[in-house]
Design an enzyme around this catalytic site. Structure first.
Site: not given
Ligand code: IFM
Length: 446
Positions: A166, A352
């Site tokens: 991320e 995720e």
């Protein structure tokens, strides 16, 4: 009951990251990372906590693997802590740190669980921050060095590596909003950090190709579809900027070898130096794209909404997570189909997806139907995307167990397993038992 079956060979897993679960921050040569420092800042963490003990997972490998087996996991994603392996940020390797992960990888493989390693999940060694951290282009090369060490150590055992987790969150929340480590508030530094994180991905890819030629490598992006709150042009344009900010900036760089023009125009005055071949290196082929999906983002134009003049809005009647995000399973479907259509990664894995809700331990059990529903609806959305040809080959729930949720400390629980932080007891939640049925059947009740 109708079941939505997933393709043979689909991997069911769960995810975690080092600082969020390990504790043992001074064990076997580990030195400080930017998160150890950030947690010391008064007011930085909602409950004043830190990751010193977390889930004590560093010392509980066998018991945590037994839990994974109870959940029927086929894959486990975890990150290797940079400050355990190169504690001073130089090329010096701390062998005990590396040995620890070797024991973990061996134990997972013995249990029939395939490890997936994230190289960088935000725990930059303190000495590298002292040299400018991600504002310094050299940090990207240091990540390449770290990838070389990890690839040599585990490349024959671990089939998949994620270079960077991320970059949007780390780049913006850490360097512009100041709510994550290193806690900076600087637009230009945030842009530099974002570019250098992508360059770090490129360095790590090159290092993994050389040091772990049998393994697959790719990056993990958090993606979120952007919707306008109203139908004015100003809101439509705000949604387009939001999309450029969180999605297109990274996807265009990775798959088109160029940052999007509209965002470059917006950022022009504050951009770092971008080398002539930087984008070509960032766009080198990867083996998969890891997508982290949690929420949709609805925005409207607001003159005072920062450099992008965007204000996030929760539409009336929207359901929100414990962290205040807009829950939208269709957004996952939309994201998967869009990424496949517009960018065509060879393979996609959901690395995720999960929900924080207020869990209560009552008579030794945690009843969390809201999380169970969230997971079911998101998995059905993923199933629809597969039916449309999206090459999705795995799903890793965030998270294996409740853990240190960054600036929220221990106030947000995402686990399939409840962590009692006082005793370190682990209790599989109702959603975890439900997920065990999914992993067993390779199917989701429709
Ligand atoms: O806990 C984080 C994780 O470290 C990165 N992705 C989002 C999760 C939930 O906020």
């Amino acid at each position: 009951m109708t079941l939505a079956h997933f393709p043979d060979g689909f991997t069911w897993g769960a995810s975690s990251s080092a600082y969020q679960i390990e504790g043992a921050v001074r064990a076997e040569g580990r030195e400080e990372s930017i998160w150890d420092l950030f947690c010391n800042r008064p007011g930085a963490i909602d409950d004043g906590s830190d990751g010193r003990f977390a889930c004590d997972a560093y010392d509980r490998i066998p018991e945590d693997i037994a839990l994974m087996q109870e959940l029927g996991l086929q894959g486990y994603r975890f990150s290797v802590a940079w400050p355990r392996i190169h504690p001073d940020g130089s090329s010096r390797v701390n062998q005990p740190g590396l040995d620890h992960y070797r024991r973990q990888v061996d134990a997972l493989l013995d249990a029939g669980i395939t490890p997936m390693i994230t190289l960088y999940h935000w725990d930059l060694p303190r000495p590298l921050q002292s040299r400018g951290g991600w504002a310094n282009r050299d940090t990207a090369a240091r990540l390449g060095e770290f990838a070389d060490t990890v690839g040599r150590a585990f490349g024959d055992l671990v089939p998949r590596f994620i270079t960077v987790n991320e970059p949007w969150v780390h780049g913006w929340l850490g360097h512009f909003m100041g709510i994550h480590a290193p806690g900076l508030h600087d637009f230009g530094i945030a842009l530099a950090a974002n570019h250098h994180l992508m360059l770090g991905h490129a360095e790590a890819m090159e290092a993994f190709r050389a040091s772990a030629p049998k393994a697959e490598a790719g990056i993990a992006l958090v993606l979120s579809p952007a919707s306008p709150f109203g139908d004015s042009n100003a809101d439509l344009e705000a949604a387009h900027r939001q999309d450029g900010w969180i999605n297109r900036w990274y996807l265009d760089a990775l798959y088109r070898g160029a940052y999007p023009d509209d965002m470059l125009d917006l950022y022009r005055a504050s951009l770092p130096e971008i080398g002539a071949d930087d984008l070509a290196r960032i766009a080198q082929p990867t083996d998969f794209l890891a997508i982290n999906y949690y929420f949709r983002t609805t925005v409207r134009w607001n003159r005072d909404g920062g450099p992008l003049q965007i204000e996030r809005v929760i539409p009336p009647n929207a359901q929100v997570s414990g962290m205040g995000f807009e829950i939208d399973p269709d957004g996952l479907y939309e994201t998967l189909v869009r990424v496949h259509r517009d960018y065509a990664p060879v393979k996609i894995v959901i690395a995720e997806n999960g929900l924080s809700v207020e869990d209560r331990l009552v008579d030794g059990a945690v009843d969390d139907p809201v999380r169970e529903r969230y997971l079911r609806e998101h998995l059905l959305a993923a199933h629809r995307a597969i039916a449309e040809g999206v090459p999705l080959d795995g799903y890793y729930c965030w998270s294996l167990m409740d853990n240190f949720e960054w600036n929220h400390g221990y106030t947000q629980r995402f686990g399939l397993v409840y962590t009692d932080f006082a005793t370190q007891d682990r209790i599989i939640k109702r959603s975890g038992r439900w997920y065990a049925g999914v992993t067993r059947e390779n199917a989701v009740p429709a």
